[in-house]
Enzyme design. Structure first.
Site, PDB file in Angstrom:
ATOM      1  N   HIS A  98     -11.364  -6.130   9.888  1.00 32.27           N
ATOM      2  CA  HIS A  98     -10.544  -7.250  10.367  1.00 32.27           C
ATOM      3  C   HIS A  98     -10.719  -7.466  11.873  1.00 32.27           C
ATOM      4  O   HIS A  98     -10.780  -8.602  12.346  1.00 32.27           O
ATOM      5  CB  HIS A  98      -9.071  -7.016  10.038  1.00 32.27           C
ATOM      6  CG  HIS A  98      -8.721  -7.286   8.614  1.00 32.27           C
ATOM      7  ND1 HIS A  98      -8.859  -8.531   8.038  1.00 32.27           N
ATOM      8  CD2 HIS A  98      -8.245  -6.477   7.640  1.00 32.27           C
ATOM      9  CE1 HIS A  98      -8.478  -8.474   6.776  1.00 32.27           C
ATOM     10  NE2 HIS A  98      -8.099  -7.238   6.506  1.00 32.27           N
ATOM     11  N   GLU A 113       0.833  -1.205   0.000  1.00 29.74           N
ATOM     12  CA  GLU A 113       0.000   0.000   0.000  1.00 29.74           C
ATOM     13  C   GLU A 113       0.867   1.252   0.000  1.00 29.74           C
ATOM     14  O   GLU A 113       0.547   2.237  -0.669  1.00 29.74           O
ATOM     15  CB  GLU A 113      -0.949  -0.004   1.205  1.00 29.74           C
ATOM     16  CG  GLU A 113      -2.080  -1.005   1.102  1.00 29.74           C
ATOM     17  CD  GLU A 113      -3.019  -0.713  -0.059  1.00 29.74           C
ATOM     18  OE1 GLU A 113      -3.268   0.467  -0.350  1.00 29.74           O
ATOM     19  OE2 GLU A 113      -3.488  -1.689  -0.682  1.00 29.74           O
ATOM     20  N   HIS A 141      -2.393  -6.829  10.332  1.00 30.18           N
ATOM     21  CA  HIS A 141      -2.921  -7.227   9.033  1.00 30.18           C
ATOM     22  C   HIS A 141      -1.994  -8.240   8.371  1.00 30.18           C
ATOM     23  O   HIS A 141      -2.430  -9.314   7.965  1.00 30.18           O
ATOM     24  CB  HIS A 141      -3.096  -6.006   8.125  1.00 30.18           C
ATOM     25  CG  HIS A 141      -3.793  -6.306   6.842  1.00 30.18           C
ATOM     26  ND1 HIS A 141      -3.139  -6.859   5.745  1.00 30.18           N
ATOM     27  CD2 HIS A 141      -5.088  -6.165   6.473  1.00 30.18           C
ATOM     28  CE1 HIS A 141      -4.008  -7.035   4.760  1.00 30.18           C
ATOM     29  NE2 HIS A 141      -5.191  -6.624   5.171  1.00 30.18           N
ATOM     30  N   LEU A 171      -4.189   0.677  12.595  1.00 31.06           N
ATOM     31  CA  LEU A 171      -4.587   2.055  12.862  1.00 31.06           C
ATOM     32  C   LEU A 171      -6.034   2.117  13.319  1.00 31.06           C
ATOM     33  O   LEU A 171      -6.375   2.837  14.261  1.00 31.06           O
ATOM     34  CB  LEU A 171      -4.396   2.917  11.607  1.00 31.06           C
ATOM     35  CG  LEU A 171      -4.801   4.385  11.757  1.00 31.06           C
ATOM     36  CD1 LEU A 171      -3.818   5.128  12.649  1.00 31.06           C
ATOM     37  CD2 LEU A 171      -4.914   5.064  10.397  1.00 31.06           C
ATOM     38  N   GLU A 224      -2.820 -11.958   7.403  1.00 34.18           N
ATOM     39  CA  GLU A 224      -2.401 -12.334   6.048  1.00 34.18           C
ATOM     40  C   GLU A 224      -0.884 -12.447   5.895  1.00 34.18           C
ATOM     41  O   GLU A 224      -0.394 -12.522   4.772  1.00 34.18           O
ATOM     42  CB  GLU A 224      -2.949 -11.314   5.042  1.00 34.18           C
ATOM     43  CG  GLU A 224      -4.470 -11.276   5.003  1.00 34.18           C
ATOM     44  CD  GLU A 224      -5.012 -10.295   3.976  1.00 34.18           C
ATOM     45  OE1 GLU A 224      -4.212  -9.791   3.162  1.00 34.18           O
ATOM     46  OE2 GLU A 224      -6.226 -10.034   3.992  1.00 34.18           O
TER      47      GLU A 224
END
Length: 248
Positions: A203, A87, A142, A198, A173
């Site tokens: 999730h 990202e 994450h 954050l 993941e």
């Protein structure tokens, strides 16, 4: 010369989780006196969901294009991303596509950008959770296939060196995974589950409070979930402020 601060987040579609982003935005806005602060979300999926609800949040590319049209020539892009990864790479590429158009265009670093950040983060986590017999703290991040995922096992190693084997780091993941967490919890105990993200969004509400909680309970642990995103923590906000002040 007109100047702007673009606070760039992945985004969230969970209204209750938006406060984490807004808290960080407020701190960054206050730190950038003299800059016009605007918001951008990098996730096209999140932007589409919000648009279907009547809220239009622009992408970074759209934001930079609009700032150029508005006559802004000095732009600082500060991500709220936790670490380098796919990202962040995408965000950097979007910003670099405007290279040469603005007189100055600077992209800030993510929260955990170096060794000192990692050690500071570890110290703050340890301080937030005094060690107790029969209790474990499990953070769910994450995770990613990107090499930057190494931040998660690095955090775990730093905690172990600090004598805090009761605080465990896992990812949805990436690696370590839930299976690795379960192997570390050898005897039934009280487990506090928290998001290492954050925002406590999809999730946290689906994976953490779903499969993670269920499997920990099946293994004999009693589990309590926390839905406090990292952005709501004052010390995390302070770290983001320091990130921005480095480049202002």
């Amino acid at each position: 010369m007109k100047q702007a601060l673009v606070i760039t987040s992945f985004g969230t579609s969970v209204p209750e989780a938006r406060g984490s982003i807004e808290a960080v935005e407020t701190v960054l806005r206050e730190a950038a006196a003299g800059y016009t602060a605007v918001r951008a979300f990098t996730s096209s999926i999140i932007r589409r969901i919000l648009a279907s609800r009547g809220e239009n949040v622009p992408s970074l590319t759209e934001t930079l294009g609009q700032l150029w049209n508005d006559g802004v020539r000095n732009v600082v892009v500060q991500p709220t991303h936790l670490l380098y990864g796919y990202e962040y790479d995408k965000l950097k590429a979007e910003a670099e596509s405007f290279a040469g158009r603005f007189e100055k265009l600077t992209v800030g670093k993510p929260l955990l950008a170096g060794q000192q950040d990692l050690l500071q983060f570890t110290e703050k986590i340890a301080q937030a959770h005094p060690q107790q017999d029969g209790k474990a703290v499990v953070y769910m991040g994450h995770g990613s296939g990107h090499f930057a995922n190494a931040v998660y096992p690095a955090l775990q190693t730093a905690l172990q060196f600090a004598g805090r084997s009761d605080i465990l780091i896992g990812t949805v993941e990436g690696w370590p995974r839930l299976e690795d967490i379960l192997r570390q919890l050898k005897t039934p105990c009280k487990v506090q589950l928290l998001p290492l993200m954050l925002v406590a969004g999809d999730h946290a509400r689906n994976d953490m409070a779903g499969e993670w909680k269920e499997r920990l309970e099946e293994a004999g642990h009693s589990v309590q979930c926390s839905f406090t995103g990292l952005g709501e923590l004052v010390w995390v906000q302070d770290m983001y402020r320091s990130r921005l002040l480095e480049i202002l």
